[in-house]
Write a protein that holds these residues in place. Structure first.
Motif, PDB file in Angstrom:
ATOM      1  N   VAL A 143       2.769   2.781  -3.508  1.00  0.00           N
ATOM      2  CA  VAL A 143       2.316   2.898  -4.127  1.00  0.00           C
ATOM      3  C   VAL A 143       0.735   3.890  -4.116  1.00  0.00           C
ATOM      4  N   GLN A 144       1.233   5.626  -4.415  1.00  0.00           N
ATOM      5  CA  GLN A 144       0.205   6.847  -3.705  1.00  0.00           C
ATOM      6  C   GLN A 144       0.455   6.718  -2.525  1.00  0.00           C
ATOM      7  N   GLY A 145       1.394   6.045  -1.539  1.00  0.00           N
ATOM      8  CA  GLY A 145       1.384   6.623  -0.269  1.00  0.00           C
ATOM      9  C   GLY A 145       0.252   5.224   0.241  1.00  0.00           C
ATOM     10  N   GLY A 151      -4.474   3.406   1.737  1.00  0.00           N
ATOM     11  CA  GLY A 151      -5.428   2.006   1.713  1.00  0.00           C
ATOM     12  C   GLY A 151      -5.848   2.031  -0.286  1.00  0.00           C
ATOM     13  N   ASP A 195       1.407  -1.246   0.338  1.00  0.00           N
ATOM     14  CA  ASP A 195      -0.054  -0.403  -0.075  1.00  0.00           C
ATOM     15  C   ASP A 195       0.991   1.133  -0.095  1.00  0.00           C
ATOM     16  N   CYS A 196       2.023   1.158   1.035  1.00  0.00           N
ATOM     17  CA  CYS A 196       2.145   2.525   1.190  1.00  0.00           C
ATOM     18  C   CYS A 196       3.417   2.955   0.323  1.00  0.00           C
TER      19      CYS A 196
HETATM   20 CA    CA Z   1      -1.780   3.412  -1.625  1.00  0.00          CA
END
Ligand code: CA
Ligand code: HEM
Ligand code: CA
Length: 305
Positions: A46-48, A51, A43-44
């Motif tokens: 990709v886009q941070g 979620g 998760d983190c």
């Molecule tokens: Ca993400």
């Protein structure tokens, strides 16, 4: 601007609710704790930590679950749903799915015998997903040290974070498809990876025969497969790293990672402290806060979607 006290008044028991559901899941599936830690990582990156990895395909969402690093590989989504249900029952509409992943990762490491840390909270959930970024930004097991370091530095993580977080491969499994090239035809040589211990190579060749089922599982840590400890690093010193990306942290001559591997192999406490702070660093990758994003009511869908 994440904070350890974010839910203190709105959902004071959120940590223990998450922990109980994870513990329940672990009792029937010891691997699940590893899978949940990996979900937080995926998760983190990709886009941070927003979620985004939890969103299913829909008319407006192209799911990250179908991206190469996740497809037929990322697991634990059903457990995240169970956690979300338990948390919604106690505190409806309050706790984000992104924070649930952060809390589940910490509980998972703790329940497997690893360190604990204070989880920073207050992330909100994305209304978008980005499978293209998942395909290009996630490290792959065939990346060189240089590429691994670059992919980590792209999200603000340094070489110590890279080595410490790779220590998550102290538990969990990998499919044969990610190691076959090392066993039979390493970089087109027609021979196994010379950095593989000979006995370990034989074991892996037996478990992953040429032309066999590429989805067969191998323990990432052949010594203590379900325990969170520093054996991963002593395995690397013994040429028993499973993935190429694991072994090259120790076997790339002159790399900055070698001395870090040695220090973690020599002292579990040092590893645990570094792992905890690197998980906090990873958890700080561009979160949505304040009025950005939303608190999804179902982790698989955007609200109203
Ligand atoms: Ca993400
Ligand atoms: C450094 C670059 C990394 C690469 C190239 C990498 C690659 C992989 C691969 C190929 C697998 C096996 C997937 C499968 O068989 O379907 C795996 C599993 C796993 N990874 Fe990584 N990984 C990396 C870093 C990390 C980090 C930073 C974490 C967490 C902090 C992590 C946690 C895990 C865990 C716990 C598993 C086992 C999951 C399970 O059993 O379900 N990995 N990784
Ligand atoms: Ca272990």
């Amino acid at each position: 601007q994440l904070s350890s006290t974010f839910y203190d008044t709105s959902c004071p028991n959120v940590s223990s609710i998450v922990r109980n559901v994870v513990q329940q899941a672990q009792s029937s599936d010891p691997r699940i704790v590893a899978s949940l830690v990996r979900l937080f990582f995926h998760d983190c990156f990709v886009q941070g930590c927003d979620g985004s990895i939890l969103l299913d395909n829909s008319s407006t969402i192209q799911s990250e679950k179908d991206a190469l690093p996740n497809k037929n590989s990322a697991r634990g989504f059903d457990v995240v749903d169970n956690i979300k249900t338990a948390v919604e029952n106690a505190c409806p509409g309050v706790v984000s799915c992104a924070d649930i992943l952060a809390l589940a990762a910490e509980s998972s490491v703790d329940l497997a015998g690893g360190p604990t840390w204070t989880v920073l909270l207050g992330r909100r959930d994305s209304t978008t997903a980005n499978p293209t970024v998942a395909n290009t930004s996630m490290p792959v097991p065939f990346d060189s040290i240089t590429v691994l370091q670059q992919k980590f530095s792209n999200v603000g993580l340094n070489v110590t974070d890279l080595v410490a977080l790779s220590g998550a491969h102290t538990f969990g499994r990998s499919q044969c498809l990610f190691v076959l090239n090392r066993l039979y035809n390493f970089s087109g040589t027609g021979s196994p990876d010379p950095s593989l211990d000979a006995t370990y190579l034989k074991t892996l060749q037996q478990n992953c025969p040429q032309g066999g089922d590429t989805t067969t599982l191998n323990n990432l840590d052949p010594t203590t497969p379900d325990t969170f400890d520093n054996n991963y690093f002593s395995n690397l010193q013994n040429n028993q790293g499973l993935l190429q990306s694991d072994q090259e942290l120790f076997s790339t001559s002159g790399a900055a990672t070698v001395s870090i591997v040695n220090s973690f192999a020599g002292d579990q406490k040092t590893f645990f402290q570094s792992f905890a702070s690197s998980m906090i660093n990873m958890g700080n990758i561009s979160p949505l806060t304040g009025s950005n994003g939303e608190v999804r009511s179902n982790c698989r869908k955007v609200n109203g979607g």
